[in-house]
Design a protein around this motif. Sequence first.
Motif, PDB file in Angstrom:
ATOM      1  N   SER A   1       7.621   1.838  -6.439  1.00  0.00           N
ATOM      2  CA  SER A   1       7.999   2.991  -5.621  1.00  0.00           C
ATOM      3  C   SER A   1       6.913   4.057  -5.706  1.00  0.00           C
ATOM      4  N   ILE A   2       6.962   5.012  -4.750  1.00  0.00           N
ATOM      5  CA  ILE A   2       6.034   6.134  -4.736  1.00  0.00           C
ATOM      6  C   ILE A   2       6.844   7.423  -4.777  1.00  0.00           C
TER       7      ILE A   2
ATOM      8  N   GLY B   1       0.752  10.684  -3.917  1.00  0.00           N
ATOM      9  CA  GLY B   1       1.781  10.941  -4.923  1.00  0.00           C
ATOM     10  C   GLY B   1       1.532  10.172  -6.200  1.00  0.00           C
ATOM     11  N   TYR B   2       2.617   9.529  -6.706  1.00  0.00           N
ATOM     12  CA  TYR B   2       2.535   8.796  -7.965  1.00  0.00           C
ATOM     13  C   TYR B   2       3.243   7.453  -7.808  1.00  0.00           C
ATOM     14  N   ALA B   3       2.558   6.389  -8.198  1.00  0.00           N
ATOM     15  CA  ALA B   3       3.160   5.059  -8.206  1.00  0.00           C
ATOM     16  C   ALA B   3       3.872   4.870  -9.540  1.00  0.00           C
ATOM     17  N   LEU B   4       5.144   4.409  -9.479  1.00  0.00           N
ATOM     18  CA  LEU B   4       5.917   4.279 -10.713  1.00  0.00           C
ATOM     19  C   LEU B   4       6.985   3.205 -10.546  1.00  0.00           C
TER      20      LEU B   4
ATOM     21  N   VAL C   1      13.715   2.157  -5.159  1.00  0.00           N
ATOM     22  CA  VAL C   1      12.784   1.035  -5.024  1.00  0.00           C
ATOM     23  C   VAL C   1      12.267   0.944  -3.583  1.00  0.00           C
ATOM     24  N   GLY C   2      10.949   0.782  -3.449  1.00  0.00           N
ATOM     25  CA  GLY C   2      10.328   0.585  -2.138  1.00  0.00           C
ATOM     26  C   GLY C   2      10.028   1.847  -1.374  1.00  0.00           C
ATOM     27  N   ARG C   3      10.336   3.020  -1.944  1.00  0.00           N
ATOM     28  CA  ARG C   3      10.136   4.285  -1.239  1.00  0.00           C
ATOM     29  C   ARG C   3       8.648   4.548  -0.996  1.00  0.00           C
ATOM     30  N   HIS C   4       8.292   4.860   0.267  1.00  0.00           N
ATOM     31  CA  HIS C   4       6.926   5.227   0.673  1.00  0.00           C
ATOM     32  C   HIS C   4       5.908   4.127   0.390  1.00  0.00           C
ATOM     33  N   ILE C   5       6.346   2.872   0.507  1.00  0.00           N
ATOM     34  CA  ILE C   5       5.433   1.734   0.336  1.00  0.00           C
ATOM     35  C   ILE C   5       5.360   0.951   1.642  1.00  0.00           C
ATOM     36  N   ARG C   6       4.140   0.661   2.065  1.00  0.00           N
ATOM     37  CA  ARG C   6       3.927  -0.227   3.218  1.00  0.00           C
ATOM     38  C   ARG C   6       3.779  -1.646   2.681  1.00  0.00           C
TER      39      ARG C   6
ATOM     40  N   ALA D   1       0.829  -1.207   0.000  1.00  0.00           N
ATOM     41  CA  ALA D   1       0.000   0.000   0.000  1.00  0.00           C
ATOM     42  C   ALA D   1       0.861   1.253   0.000  1.00  0.00           C
ATOM     43  N   SER D   2       0.324   2.307  -0.568  1.00  0.00           N
ATOM     44  CA  SER D   2       1.024   3.586  -0.573  1.00  0.00           C
ATOM     45  C   SER D   2       0.936   4.229   0.806  1.00  0.00           C
TER      46      SER D   2
END
Length: 409
Positions: free
Chosen positions: A109-110, A58-61, A132-137, A53-54
């Motif tokens: 990532s977010i 922001g933006y998922a990419l 990679v993995g930034r701001h992801i739960r 989950a975010s």
Amino acid sequence: MASPLLPVSEALTRLLEPVRAVADTESVPLDEAAGRILAVDLVAKLTQPPFHASAMDGYALRAADAPDLGAELTVVGQAAAGHAFNGQVGPGECVRIFTGAPLPEGADSILIQEDAERLSESRIRTKFPVTVGRHIRPRGQDFAEGETVLRAGVRLDYAHLTVAAAMNHPQVEVLRRPRVAVLATGDELVHPGSSLQPSQIIASNTFGISALIRANGGEVIDLGIIPDRQDLIENAIAKAVAEKVDVLVTLGGASVGDHDLVQASLKAQGMSLDFWRIAMRPGKPLMVGSLGDMRVLGLPGNPVASLVCGTLFLEPVVAKLSGTRPKARMAEALAGKPLAANDQRQDYLRARLCRDADGRLIAEPFDKQDSSMMKIFAHSDCLIVRPPHAPELAALTPCPILLLRDFDR
């Protein structure tokens, strides 16, 4: 010849030694479980979060598409909490996403919205490097299905109830509350709000003792006010036995005067008297016994003596039955004034607490300590404990106190 008065410490030991925590359990709805003791380990019924989950708006990419500043990406959709993006994020693409939304397939990532420059409705430019993995739960970051999150024995508070709900438990198995019957006796007693007749007084003990029971995890069964008639008192005792209470608390009438019928009524019903008459002030006529599996605690009729004995004896009994600790606790303070030498009884002096200019805790005893004065007890933060045969104590000398309520001023 009267039997010698029993020391407080010995009375407490004899009272508490046979008491065992309640083992019976019951299932209660989650919104009624606050303060209850969890009876079994609580295992998660699902994984939380159930998906990647975010953690931010922001933006998922794909991190590979924006390793440096200034990468431009095409916005191909939107994802919000409860509304997932059903497609896949491909090379050079991103999805507008909001906190709590599932991470779209293909994204890793977010990019938070502050780090994105919106070029148009469908194009953005990155203003911050993406990893990679930034701001992801991650899925299962909090707990996983089958994981034991809460252990049996915990007293459920707001945090425990929150996680229990998140684990998808609508109800929990808890220990049964100790059942404590309260019986007040006396021809002179009437309920608050009554119009007093000559020789009558308001029955106040029941309310304080019942509140103390509930504060320590107990359930109160109020047997009411019974006149000074042995047959009626025996009927009330029989009701307590029939209701299978854990403890019967009587208020008043436990001595052996012509109008003190409680002890005789209890013995007539089969009570085994353990002890009575304690070397303490106030509260000497305390009575302890048992009637089958039911413990009996006879408190004095005097309201202040009843509250002091309730704090010292009833509170630890109910707490032990509940599997908790008593609210009152021992501490140390400096005496706010000189204290006289003591006799053979342990004194409990009502006192206020304060701090001096150096931050030291001071226990200031009230000048009047008459055990009929309920107002003084209500304004007391603690009881100064004066052991038997204690010598004179100078002001600002350390002394033991029993804290009645939290004090942090």
